[in-house]
Design a protein around this motif. Sequence first.
Motif, PDB file in Angstrom:
ATOM      1  N   ALA A  20       0.824  -1.215   0.000  1.00  0.00           N
ATOM      2  CA  ALA A  20       0.000   0.000   0.000  1.00  0.00           C
ATOM      3  C   ALA A  20       0.854   1.260   0.000  1.00  0.00           C
ATOM      4  N   GLY A  21       2.073   1.172   0.534  1.00  0.00           N
ATOM      5  CA  GLY A  21       2.935   2.341   0.623  1.00  0.00           C
ATOM      6  C   GLY A  21       3.829   2.550  -0.586  1.00  0.00           C
ATOM      7  N   PHE A  22       3.891   1.562  -1.477  1.00  0.00           N
ATOM      8  CA  PHE A  22       4.730   1.697  -2.671  1.00  0.00           C
ATOM      9  C   PHE A  22       4.101   2.677  -3.661  1.00  0.00           C
ATOM     10  N   ASP A  23       4.963   3.453  -4.299  1.00  0.00           N
ATOM     11  CA  ASP A  23       4.462   4.283  -5.393  1.00  0.00           C
ATOM     12  C   ASP A  23       4.419   3.433  -6.663  1.00  0.00           C
ATOM     13  N   GLY A  24       3.948   4.037  -7.740  1.00  0.00           N
ATOM     14  CA  GLY A  24       3.792   3.282  -8.975  1.00  0.00           C
ATOM     15  C   GLY A  24       5.078   2.659  -9.469  1.00  0.00           C
ATOM     16  N   ALA A  25       6.181   3.417  -9.385  1.00  0.00           N
ATOM     17  CA  ALA A  25       7.463   2.911  -9.874  1.00  0.00           C
ATOM     18  C   ALA A  25       7.937   1.724  -9.039  1.00  0.00           C
ATOM     19  N   GLN A  26       7.734   1.789  -7.729  1.00  0.00           N
ATOM     20  CA  GLN A  26       8.158   0.681  -6.867  1.00  0.00           C
ATOM     21  C   GLN A  26       7.343  -0.573  -7.144  1.00  0.00           C
ATOM     22  N   LYS A  27       6.047  -0.401  -7.382  1.00  0.00           N
ATOM     23  CA  LYS A  27       5.213  -1.563  -7.685  1.00  0.00           C
ATOM     24  C   LYS A  27       5.634  -2.210  -9.007  1.00  0.00           C
ATOM     25  N   VAL A  28       5.931  -1.363  -9.986  1.00  0.00           N
ATOM     26  CA  VAL A  28       6.397  -1.893 -11.273  1.00  0.00           C
ATOM     27  C   VAL A  28       7.715  -2.631 -11.093  1.00  0.00           C
ATOM     28  N   GLN A  29       8.632  -2.030 -10.335  1.00  0.00           N
ATOM     29  CA  GLN A  29       9.930  -2.667 -10.095  1.00  0.00           C
ATOM     30  C   GLN A  29       9.760  -4.002  -9.371  1.00  0.00           C
ATOM     31  N   LEU A  30       8.900  -4.028  -8.348  1.00  0.00           N
ATOM     32  CA  LEU A  30       8.703  -5.258  -7.594  1.00  0.00           C
ATOM     33  C   LEU A  30       8.197  -6.380  -8.492  1.00  0.00           C
ATOM     34  N   MET A  31       7.227  -6.065  -9.327  1.00  0.00           N
ATOM     35  CA  MET A  31       6.647  -7.101 -10.185  1.00  0.00           C
ATOM     36  C   MET A  31       7.584  -7.505 -11.315  1.00  0.00           C
ATOM     37  N   ALA A  32       8.361  -6.548 -11.826  1.00  0.00           N
ATOM     38  CA  ALA A  32       9.225  -6.843 -12.975  1.00  0.00           C
ATOM     39  C   ALA A  32      10.574  -7.433 -12.553  1.00  0.00           C
ATOM     40  N   VAL A  33      11.183  -6.805 -11.538  1.00  0.00           N
ATOM     41  CA  VAL A  33      12.524  -7.220 -11.105  1.00  0.00           C
ATOM     42  C   VAL A  33      12.442  -8.247  -9.978  1.00  0.00           C
ATOM     43  N   GLY A  34      11.385  -8.137  -9.184  1.00  0.00           N
ATOM     44  CA  GLY A  34      11.191  -9.106  -8.106  1.00  0.00           C
ATOM     45  C   GLY A  34      11.669  -8.648  -6.748  1.00  0.00           C
ATOM     46  N   ARG A  35      12.149  -7.381  -6.652  1.00  0.00           N
ATOM     47  CA  ARG A  35      12.651  -6.920  -5.361  1.00  0.00           C
ATOM     48  C   ARG A  35      12.741  -5.397  -5.327  1.00  0.00           C
ATOM     49  N   VAL A  36      12.549  -4.857  -4.123  1.00  0.00           N
ATOM     50  CA  VAL A  36      12.683  -3.427  -3.870  1.00  0.00           C
ATOM     51  C   VAL A  36      13.390  -3.282  -2.528  1.00  0.00           C
ATOM     52  N   GLU A  37      14.331  -2.343  -2.417  1.00  0.00           N
ATOM     53  CA  GLU A  37      15.011  -2.101  -1.151  1.00  0.00           C
ATOM     54  C   GLU A  37      14.312  -0.973  -0.397  1.00  0.00           C
ATOM     55  N   LEU A  38      14.107  -1.193   0.912  1.00  0.00           N
ATOM     56  CA  LEU A  38      13.454  -0.192   1.749  1.00  0.00           C
ATOM     57  C   LEU A  38      14.355   0.177   2.922  1.00  0.00           C
ATOM     58  N   PRO A  39      14.386   1.451   3.299  1.00  0.00           N
ATOM     59  CA  PRO A  39      15.120   1.851   4.508  1.00  0.00           C
ATOM     60  C   PRO A  39      14.325   1.486   5.749  1.00  0.00           C
ATOM     61  N   SER A  40      14.996   1.461   6.883  1.00  0.00           N
ATOM     62  CA  SER A  40      14.325   1.156   8.143  1.00  0.00           C
ATOM     63  C   SER A  40      14.904   2.014   9.253  1.00  0.00           C
ATOM     64  N   ASP A  41      14.048   2.421  10.181  1.00  0.00           N
ATOM     65  CA  ASP A  41      14.514   3.185  11.348  1.00  0.00           C
ATOM     66  C   ASP A  41      15.201   2.292  12.367  1.00  0.00           C
ATOM     67  N   TYR A  42      15.034   0.970  12.236  1.00  0.00           N
ATOM     68  CA  TYR A  42      15.475   0.074  13.302  1.00  0.00           C
ATOM     69  C   TYR A  42      16.508  -0.954  12.870  1.00  0.00           C
ATOM     70  N   MET A  43      16.857  -0.980  11.586  1.00  0.00           N
ATOM     71  CA  MET A  43      17.819  -1.976  11.106  1.00  0.00           C
ATOM     72  C   MET A  43      18.386  -1.495   9.779  1.00  0.00           C
ATOM     73  N   GLU A  44      19.276  -2.298   9.219  1.00  0.00           N
ATOM     74  CA  GLU A  44      19.802  -1.985   7.901  1.00  0.00           C
ATOM     75  C   GLU A  44      18.660  -2.004   6.877  1.00  0.00           C
ATOM     76  N   PRO A  45      18.843  -1.293   5.770  1.00  0.00           N
ATOM     77  CA  PRO A  45      17.818  -1.383   4.726  1.00  0.00           C
ATOM     78  C   PRO A  45      17.581  -2.844   4.353  1.00  0.00           C
ATOM     79  N   TYR A  46      16.329  -3.194   4.118  1.00  0.00           N
ATOM     80  CA  TYR A  46      16.059  -4.587   3.801  1.00  0.00           C
ATOM     81  C   TYR A  46      15.353  -4.696   2.458  1.00  0.00           C
ATOM     82  N   VAL A  47      15.437  -5.875   1.916  1.00  0.00           N
ATOM     83  CA  VAL A  47      14.878  -6.146   0.605  1.00  0.00           C
ATOM     84  C   VAL A  47      13.474  -6.702   0.753  1.00  0.00           C
ATOM     85  N   VAL A  48      12.540  -6.112   0.029  1.00  0.00           N
ATOM     86  CA  VAL A  48      11.193  -6.662  -0.087  1.00  0.00           C
ATOM     87  C   VAL A  48      11.116  -7.380  -1.426  1.00  0.00           C
TER      88      VAL A  48
END
Length: 249
Positions: A137-165
């Motif tokens: 729900a929080g992904f913008d259009g480009a992130q959703k396209v990337q997730l479906m096409a590439v299979g992964r998106v990196e997200l930052p986190s306040d509590y840990m290293e950036p993680y891969v979705v």
Amino acid sequence: MSATIFLDTPQGRRLAYHLTPGAGPCIVFLGGLKSDMEGTKAVHLEAWARGRGYGFLRFDYSGHGESSGIFDEGAIGDWHQDTLAVIDELTEGPLIVVGSSMGGWQALLLARARPERIAGMVTIAAAPDFTEDGWWAGFDGAQKVQLMAVGRVELPSDYMEPYVVTRRMVEDGRDHLVLRTPLDLPFPVRFLQGTADTAVSVETAIRLLQHATGPDMRLLLVKDADHRFSDETCLKIIEDAVIVVRGHG
């Protein structure tokens, strides 16, 4: 501290765990996303339970801590299978389930799969359905396209290293949502939530409280507590909640 023991699951994973024998119901700690069983809350509760003579189990999901697997290849369903494996193989009788963040979602999935085993539940900043309502729900259009096409998106986190979705995490999460269908929790439940949590909102906690059904369910909001919920005050609140749902409050 006792040495780590390993359980081989039906899915071929090797899960690390620590099991403290003691009086039941056994307390089972379900950790959060990319957390492990050496976290402050898990270790503190283990020592607290040992001091009271209670049984206690903490473990690492696959792709976490000392267990086998790679985090980026895992998903909610895999970690649900891990939870069922350790519950079924390592414990008997009633359980008190304590779930933190993603572990709160796992606790709710466990309640659906093994309702007869649970005597009480405590969640800490429970994050049910976050792959859909948080990530997707929080992904913008480009992130959703990337997730479906590439299979992964990196997200930052306040509590840990950036993680891969990964696409698999999101699609698998949709198969394990708990806020879209009836969620009965027929045992004492205490939802704990900090008002300064930037990872899980108070609105999420209220939505869970309103959605679930059960005879003894309460939400405790702790002003200015963050997502870690692990300072001295918060740890005492968790202890008190466990005592209450055990029926000794």
